[in-house]
Design a protein around this motif. Structure first.
Motif, mmCIF file in Angstrom:
data_model
loop_
_atom_site.group_PDB
_atom_site.id
_atom_site.type_symbol
_atom_site.label_atom_id
_atom_site.label_comp_id
_atom_site.label_asym_id
_atom_site.label_seq_id
_atom_site.Cartn_x
_atom_site.Cartn_y
_atom_site.Cartn_z
ATOM 1 N N GLY A 1 0.823 -1.213 0.000
ATOM 2 C CA GLY A 1 0.000 0.000 0.000
ATOM 3 C C GLY A 1 0.851 1.255 0.000
ATOM 4 N N VAL B 1 -6.270 2.739 0.069
ATOM 5 C CA VAL B 1 -5.751 1.850 -0.976
ATOM 6 C C VAL B 1 -6.497 0.522 -0.899
ATOM 7 C CG1 VAL B 1 -3.733 0.623 -1.863
ATOM 8 C CG2 VAL B 1 -3.466 2.913 -0.909
ATOM 9 N N LYS C 1 -3.111 -3.989 -7.541
ATOM 10 C CA LYS C 1 -3.770 -2.759 -7.114
ATOM 11 C C LYS C 1 -5.131 -2.646 -7.780
ATOM 12 C CE LYS C 1 -3.262 1.250 -8.893
ATOM 13 N NZ LYS C 1 -2.686 2.459 -9.471
ATOM 14 N N SER D 1 -6.519 3.541 -5.748
ATOM 15 C CA SER D 1 -5.870 4.369 -4.730
ATOM 16 C C SER D 1 -6.524 5.734 -4.790
ATOM 17 C CB SER D 1 -4.359 4.471 -4.996
ATOM 18 O OG SER D 1 -3.756 5.372 -4.090
#
Length: 543
Positions: free
Chosen positions: A189, A249, A260, A263
């Protein structure tokens, strides 16, 4: 046949790159050995010789200090290794590009192109796993039993629902694999925040000096859950000590490497919470509630509105007096008292409290007079509810009867000292859905409470099921800053058979832990055993 001059040049470059790689690996190994070498301390003393009188607490503190020292050293070493790995990767890429110039083509396609296609196929599959999981959008579920709850964690503790008879509600991750997993996630993160992509809404041209860098100390809390056929979802929150802006995140591990999902920056500095409390009688409990409200909401948070919906006339003047007293002493005027001259109905009270707000959209926290919450919880409430997207259903930690928990003391300690997550002090109330944070428009859109439900229990489950059958995401997780204080329960005869069964079940579960209830059940047997032991001891002494 002589080799062309171009081939000799490429071969020479390749040889020098391989030599460079070998030297870099040697450097990594040397740094690792130097960093991991134990440091001697000439001032140390052997336990039992010089420091024996210092006691157990001294050595525990010493061990904890050493553990933190080595954790910091390990973190520093990980960063250096990551930098070296990056440099190694860059050199590997250069070597690969040189090899590609010499590599043959298979059926008109470069072999490297085949590998890239395979990598793209794998990436596409992993993204499909994210799309299938309940990460960005809610999934329609048949009942409350279909929800996969999150478990919450900080950098040091995990708050877990599945306890059984041996696990504890609050634990440090003892297992190395779990500890390493959470450390990896927190660091991943940080990597996302400190090195943002274009899609994260930050300019790549911005230098590091123009960007605020985050560290492990800025991690506030996280949640994770695993869908068995898809993967593990992580929700991470970071915040600088002196700011109100959070970095959120979302990561997902689709049974493979971490990926991911998003974010974003979340500004909660202007997010008002309307705390709605239905009440009938119980003025002493309300006075205790207002003491907690004064300390947390008025003195610390300062971004709340209180709505009290009172049923009946008995005790109404005392409730007014308590509110006016707090208002006069603290200059707090953001409260509303709604008076209903009718029989108590929790769903009706919360519904009236929600509709009494006339200032547009607002985040609501449906609360009870027996609930104790912290300022950290209010921020969790703001972070986990989003209009049109998700509602927050935290799992409350319910405290047992203090007369049983602290039976070996003359009187139970003050309430503030009872707020601990221990197996014999309370349990995660995973069957309760009354405490919730949701936006007013979502509550009204879904149709609010079923006002046909009378008396105790049932209305909260109906509302919860409405959200499960809809498109909003339901965030369900235990939170450390939300407690249900013990109070004696009375199950009225007017309740339906189903309500009465739920009330008795709740009453039994609220009283004491499994071990303490066992001691009460077998009290006569234990006392008889102690009498026999005392008689036997006295007989032997006389003989």
């Amino acid at each position: 046949m002589r080799m062309p001059r171009r081939g000799l040049v490429i071969q020479a470059r390749t040889r020098w790159l391989l030599v460079g790689l070998a030297l870099l690996f040697s450097l990594v190994l040397l740094m690792y050995l130097l960093e991991c070498a134990p440091q001697t301390d000439g001032n140390g003393s052997l336990p039992g010789v010089v420091g024996e009188s210092m006691g157990k607490e001294y050595y525990q503190a010493l061990l904890q200090e050493q553990e933190e020292h080595y954790q910091n050293r390990a973190t520093s070493l990980k960063r250096q290794i990551a930098q070296l790995k990056q440099e190694l990767q860059e050199m590997s890429d250069k070597l690969k590009s040189l090899q590609e110039k010499k590599s043959p083509k298979v059926n008109g396609m470069n072999y490297q192109g085949t590998k890239e296609q395979t990598s793209n196929d794998l990436l596409e599959f992993l993204h499909s796993q994210i799309d299938k999981a309940e990460v960005s959008l809610g999934a329609k579920l048949p009942s409350e039993y279909g929800v996969i709850p999150f478990e919450s964690f900080t950098s040091m503790k995990v708050f877990q629902l599945e306890m059984g008879l041996t696990r504890h509600p609050e634990e440090k991750p003892v297992r190395k694999d779990k500890r390493d997993e959470l450390v990896e996630v927190i660091e991943a993160g940080l990597e996302v925040i400190n090195n943002p992509d274009e899609e994260d809404g930050q300019d790549e041209d911005d230098g590091v000096g123009d960007r605020q860098l985050y560290s492990e100390n800025d991690f506030i809390e996280g949640y994770y859950r695993t869908e068995r056929d898809k993967g593990t979802q992580y929700e991470l929150f970071y915040k600088k000590m002196d700011g109100m802006e959070y970095r959120h995140v979302t990561l997902f591990r689709p049974f493979g490497p971490l990926m991911k999902v998003k974010s974003e920056t979340v500004d909660i500095s202007r997010s008002i919470i309307n705390i709605i409390v239905p009440l009938a009688g119980r003025t002493e409990a309300f006075a205790q509630f207002m003491q907690n409200f004064r300390d947390v909401c008025i003195h610390q948070d300062k971004r709340v509105h209180l709505t009290v919906v009172y049923f009946g006339q008995d005790g109404l003047s005392e409730v007014k007096s308590i509110l006016e007293s707090v208002s006069g002493e603290t200059d707090f005027h953001n409260y509303t008292l709604v008076s209903l001259n009718e029989e108590f109905n929790r769903g009706r009270g919360l519904d009236m409290g929600a509709r009494a707000w006339e200032k547009g959209e607002v985040l609501m926290f449906f609360c009870d007079v027996d609930v104790y919450f912290t300022a950290e919880f209010l921020n969790s409430c703001r972070l986990n509810a989003e209009p049109g997207k998700k509602v927050f259903y935290p799992v409350v930690f319910s405290l047992y009867n203090p007369a049983i928990v602290y039976a070996n003391q003359d009187i139970p300690p003050p309430v503030e000292q009872q707020l601990v997550h221990k197996k014999d002090s309370g349990f995660w109330r995973d069957f309760g859905f009354g405490m919730t944070c949701q936006y007013r428009t979502d509550f009204l859109t879904v149709g609010g409470f079923d006002l046909e439900v009378k008396g105790w229990g049932g209305e909260d489950v109906h509302l919860y099921r409405k959200y499960l059958h809809g498109d909003l995401m339901v965030v369900r997780t235990p939170v450390p800053g939300l407690f249900h204080l013990w109070h004696e329960k009375h199950c009225a005869d007017e309740l339906t058979p189903e309500q009465y069964r739920m009330c008795i079940q709740s009453k039994a579960m609220n009283e004491a832990s499994h071990s303490h209830l066992g001691m009460l059940v077998f009290r006569d047997e234990i006392e008889a055993h102690l009498r026999k032991q005392a008689y036997r001891t006295n007989s032997e002494a006389v003989g």
